[in-house]
Structure formats: C-alpha cells, structure tokens
Design a protein around this motif. Structure first.
Motif, PDB file in Angstrom:
ATOM      1  N   PHE A  38     -15.260   3.566  76.845  1.00  0.00           N
ATOM      2  CA  PHE A  38     -15.711   4.442  76.670  1.00  0.00           C
ATOM      3  C   PHE A  38     -17.377   4.773  77.333  1.00  0.00           C
ATOM      4  CE2 PHE A  38     -18.348   6.958  73.376  1.00  0.00           C
ATOM      5  CZ  PHE A  38     -17.455   8.318  73.187  1.00  0.00           C
ATOM      6  N   ALA A  39     -17.541   5.496  78.327  1.00  0.00           N
ATOM      7  CA  ALA A  39     -18.799   5.087  78.939  1.00  0.00           C
ATOM      8  C   ALA A  39     -19.910   6.005  78.099  1.00  0.00           C
ATOM      9  CB  ALA A  39     -18.609   5.848  80.445  1.00  0.00           C
ATOM     10  N   LYS A  40     -21.017   5.471  77.953  1.00  0.00           N
ATOM     11  CA  LYS A  40     -22.125   6.280  77.421  1.00  0.00           C
ATOM     12  C   LYS A  40     -23.285   6.382  78.325  1.00  0.00           C
ATOM     13  CE  LYS A  40     -21.232   3.722  73.130  1.00  0.00           C
ATOM     14  NZ  LYS A  40     -21.198   4.921  72.100  1.00  0.00           N
ATOM     15  N   MET A  41     -23.236   5.613  79.271  1.00  0.00           N
ATOM     16  CA  MET A  41     -24.462   5.516  80.191  1.00  0.00           C
ATOM     17  C   MET A  41     -24.016   5.421  81.504  1.00  0.00           C
ATOM     18  SD  MET A  41     -27.167   4.353  77.887  1.00  0.00           S
ATOM     19  CE  MET A  41     -28.632   3.592  78.925  1.00  0.00           C
ATOM     20  N   ILE A  64     -30.472   6.719  85.804  1.00  0.00           N
ATOM     21  CA  ILE A  64     -29.318   6.751  85.031  1.00  0.00           C
ATOM     22  C   ILE A  64     -29.132   7.948  84.117  1.00  0.00           C
ATOM     23  CG2 ILE A  64     -29.409   4.131  84.490  1.00  0.00           C
ATOM     24  CD1 ILE A  64     -30.701   4.998  81.615  1.00  0.00           C
ATOM     25  N   LYS A  65     -27.917   8.195  83.685  1.00  0.00           N
ATOM     26  CA  LYS A  65     -27.808   9.123  82.703  1.00  0.00           C
ATOM     27  C   LYS A  65     -27.054   8.935  81.636  1.00  0.00           C
ATOM     28  CE  LYS A  65     -24.398  12.578  83.400  1.00  0.00           C
ATOM     29  NZ  LYS A  65     -23.710  13.548  84.118  1.00  0.00           N
ATOM     30  N   PHE A  66     -27.384   9.814  80.623  1.00  0.00           N
ATOM     31  CA  PHE A  66     -26.631   9.482  79.314  1.00  0.00           C
ATOM     32  C   PHE A  66     -25.270  10.326  79.399  1.00  0.00           C
ATOM     33  CE2 PHE A  66     -30.954   8.139  78.434  1.00  0.00           C
ATOM     34  CZ  PHE A  66     -30.828   6.823  77.537  1.00  0.00           C
ATOM     35  N   TRP A  67     -24.175   9.812  78.994  1.00  0.00           N
ATOM     36  CA  TRP A  67     -22.900  10.606  78.839  1.00  0.00           C
ATOM     37  C   TRP A  67     -22.659  10.967  77.645  1.00  0.00           C
ATOM     38  CZ3 TRP A  67     -20.102  12.586  82.694  1.00  0.00           C
ATOM     39  CH2 TRP A  67     -20.189  12.095  84.197  1.00  0.00           C
ATOM     40  N   ASN A  68     -22.981  10.061  76.664  1.00  0.00           N
ATOM     41  CA  ASN A  68     -22.533  10.218  75.260  1.00  0.00           C
ATOM     42  C   ASN A  68     -23.389   9.749  74.178  1.00  0.00           C
ATOM     43  OD1 ASN A  68     -19.713  11.041  74.567  1.00  0.00           O
ATOM     44  ND2 ASN A  68     -19.184   9.465  76.166  1.00  0.00           N
ATOM     45  N   HIS A  69     -23.340   9.588  73.094  1.00  0.00           N
ATOM     46  CA  HIS A  69     -24.275   9.282  71.973  1.00  0.00           C
ATOM     47  C   HIS A  69     -24.793   8.039  72.102  1.00  0.00           C
ATOM     48  CE1 HIS A  69     -24.830  13.037  70.178  1.00  0.00           C
ATOM     49  NE2 HIS A  69     -23.732  13.411  70.257  1.00  0.00           N
ATOM     50  N   VAL A  70     -25.897   7.473  72.324  1.00  0.00           N
ATOM     51  CA  VAL A  70     -26.532   6.266  72.219  1.00  0.00           C
ATOM     52  C   VAL A  70     -27.517   6.353  71.167  1.00  0.00           C
ATOM     53  CG1 VAL A  70     -27.979   4.617  73.269  1.00  0.00           C
ATOM     54  CG2 VAL A  70     -26.226   5.594  74.626  1.00  0.00           C
ATOM     55  N   SER A  71     -27.311   5.514  69.900  1.00  0.00           N
ATOM     56  CA  SER A  71     -28.038   5.929  68.777  1.00  0.00           C
ATOM     57  C   SER A  71     -28.549   4.642  68.086  1.00  0.00           C
ATOM     58  CB  SER A  71     -27.552   6.701  67.751  1.00  0.00           C
ATOM     59  OG  SER A  71     -28.116   6.868  66.825  1.00  0.00           O
TER      60      SER A  71
END
Ligand code: 2GW
Ligand code: MN
Length: 298
Positions: free
Chosen positions: A279-282, A158-165
């Motif tokens: 809004f894709a994050k991963m 997988i890859k992260f696209w946006n902030h995951v917090s």
C-alpha cells in the motif's frame, strides 16, 4: 519533550476491531529483532492512535531542503503533504532554500505553518544532500526544540500518495529502503571502506534505511544529524567520499543507535524497485528527477 509513549486514557467510544487471529498480511516482518514495530498499513488502528496523539497535543515539524534545481519539486511536495501528511495535527514546515522568493505560496490548512529558512547553496559540498545534516542539527538545537515535539526530515523529490500520520511517530524512526527488501545484509549498499566513519563490516547490519525519510523527537534527530555531520567532516578532512553520501552515515548511526520504530517501504515506495503488492504512501520520484535533470542539461 515527548520521548516515550505515555499512558493516556482514551475514551470508550473508540470501539475498534481487534483482528489478532486474522492478521492483515502474512508475508511481512512486523517487528525488528530488537522488538520494535515495523509499521505496515494494516498493523495499526488509526482511530486509536489519533485519540492517543490528539490528547497529547503534539506538534510536528517537517524539514525539507529545496536548493537550486530541486526547488521545482517543492510545490508538489507541499500540495501532497497538505493533503496527506499529519492531517488534523499542528504542524510546521521548515523549508530550507536558497531562493525564498521562489517558494510556492500554497494555502495551508488550519494549524499548519510554513517557515522559510534561507541558506546558501555552498559549492564545496560534495553533494548538497549532505549539507542537510549540518543545517538540521544546528536548527534543531537552536529552534526546532522549542517549537515542535517531533521532527520529520524528507527529500523534496517525493510525493505523498496516501495518509502518513502519527503512526510513524516515535523517539527515533527510520524507513526501509525499498531496494533492499529481502536481501542479505552483505549485499546492502553500506559504506565498505574501513577508513570511513560510515564503515559497516559485511557481517553486521540490520536493515538498509533510506535517507529520504527519517525522524523522531527533536532531541534524537539532533543527535543523529550531529553525528552524521561530524562523521562527514572527519571523512572530508581525509578526502574520503562515502558510497551514498548522507545516507551512508545515517545507516551507520541507525545500526548502532537502534530506532524505536521502523517504517515499511510503503513509506518510500519506488515502483521501479518494489513490485510487492504493498500500500504505497509515498513515492520516491526518481524517474521524474532523471527526466528533469536531462531536460535541464539540454
Ligand atoms: C545536489 C547535488 C547532487 C544531488 C542532490 C543535490 C541536491 C539535493 C540539490 O541540488 N538541491 C536539494 O535541495 N537537495 C536536497 O537533498 C533535496 O531535498 C533532495 O531531495 C535531497 C536529496 O537529494 P536527491 O533527492 O537528489 O537524492 P536521491 O533522490 O538520489 O536520494 C538518496 O540519496 C541521497 C544521497 O545521495 C540522500 O541520502 C537522499 O536522502 C536519498 O533519498
Ligand atoms: Mn530524492
């Protein structure tokens, strides 16, 4: 051990806008029937959550397996996690691999550490992804419990696209699989063989969760992975193969042990499956996996 949201006094400078009357989105389910939040972008305020979790001084573990061919995904996984996962928090990557010498050495930001845990690539596992449950439960009990407050488990492809917090953190969380949104429970890919430990009858079920991203307090992740591992062992002894390997057992567990937070499919977006304007994050990188697998077969 932090299993609950505690009451924390936040500073008065957190002056966020409260948009109760104009919600961000209208067409999404934001709460489960057992009344825990389903986390979508726009349903929470990051500033306020940061203040809460920073005061609690949390440490987060991210467990990932990179065995055999799937080691090639680790670099992108780590690079994008450095950019987007739990930025500003104390963090430990737990990398389970059969080739420690091949783990990419990338520059980690302050407060972040990498722990490489060597494991054998046992051939007797029906599917290597199932081996994760045993390793994670054992290491949770022996090590993670002393080192981190929360443990997050992820696929490596997988890859992260946006902030995951910290909005994802809770005692136990699962992520909605993008392929089953809006579908009826009787069409989920739950295990339907009654003899299986992962069996879920057609008239039961809340959601279909992905095996690619789940977590919670170390204690809760321990209980989940321990259950999944033991259930797999029982099935294996009877020569029963579950529909989706570890994911089937995960779904069984989460149906009868309700998560305290549910992540929207934005957290495991798959553009082949999900065409909603979210809004894709991963990103579950299935296409890439198929491509690489085909190449290595040539
Ligand atoms: C070996 C044989 C068959 C399938 C996977 C593997 C394998 C998995 C491997 O050779 N090396 C390895 O490190 N893994 C780890 O298991 C790795 O972290 C990988 O991301 C994870 C899950 O396998 P993956 O990504 O190939 O499975 P997917 O993308 O088809 O994922 C879903 O279904 C799986 C069960 O079949 C899991 O539940 C997974 O969590 C789901 O996302
Ligand atoms: Mn995967």
């Amino acid at each position: 051990q932090m299993n609950h949201m505690q009451v924390v006094t936040v500073s008065r400078i957190v002056n966020y806008e409260l948009n109760m009357l104009t919600p961000f989105k209208y067409d999404i389910l934001v709460e489960t029937p057992w009344m825990v939040p389903i986390v979508w972008e726009g349903t929470f305020n990051s500033e306020l959550l940061h203040e809460h979790f920073q005061l609690q001084n949390v440490t987060i573990g991210l467990a990932v397996f990179a065995i055999k061919e799937l080691l090639i995904f680790l670099k992108l996984f780590l690079e994008t996690a450095e950019e987007y996962f739990m930025e500003g928090y104390r963090m430990k990557y737990y990398i389970f691999t059969d080739k420690p010498e091949s783990v990419p050495l990338i520059q980690l930001k302050r407060g972040r550490q990498m722990v490489i845990l060597e494991i054998q690539s046992h051939a007797h596992w029906q599917n290597l992804s199932m081996y994760r449950m045993e390793r994670i439960s054992t290491f949770s009990r022996l090590r993670f419990i002393r080192e981190v407050d929360y443990l997050v488990c992820a696929d490596v492809d997988i890859k992260f696209w946006n902030h995951v917090s910290v909005e994802i953190l809770s005692s136990l969380f699962g992520t909605l699989h993008p392929g089953f949104i809006g579908r009826r429970r009787d069409s989920y890919d739950y295990e339907r063989l009654p003899q299986s430990q992962a069996h879920i009858p057609v008239n039961e079920g809340d959601f279909y969760y992905t095996g690619a991203f789940f977590g919670g307090s170390v204690l809760e992740v321990y209980k989940l992975t321990k259950f999944c591992h033991q259930a797999m062992m029982v099935d294996q002894a009877h020569n029963i193969k579950s529909m989706w390997h570890d994911e089937s057992y995960l779904n069984k567990y989460l149906l009868y042990h309700k998560p305290t937070k549910v992540l929207s499919p934005e957290y495991m977006w798959d553009k082949n499956l999900l065409k909603l304007p979210v809004f894709a994050k991963m990103d579950a990188r299935r296409e890439l996996v198929q491509k690489i697998t085909k190449q290595s077969l040539k």
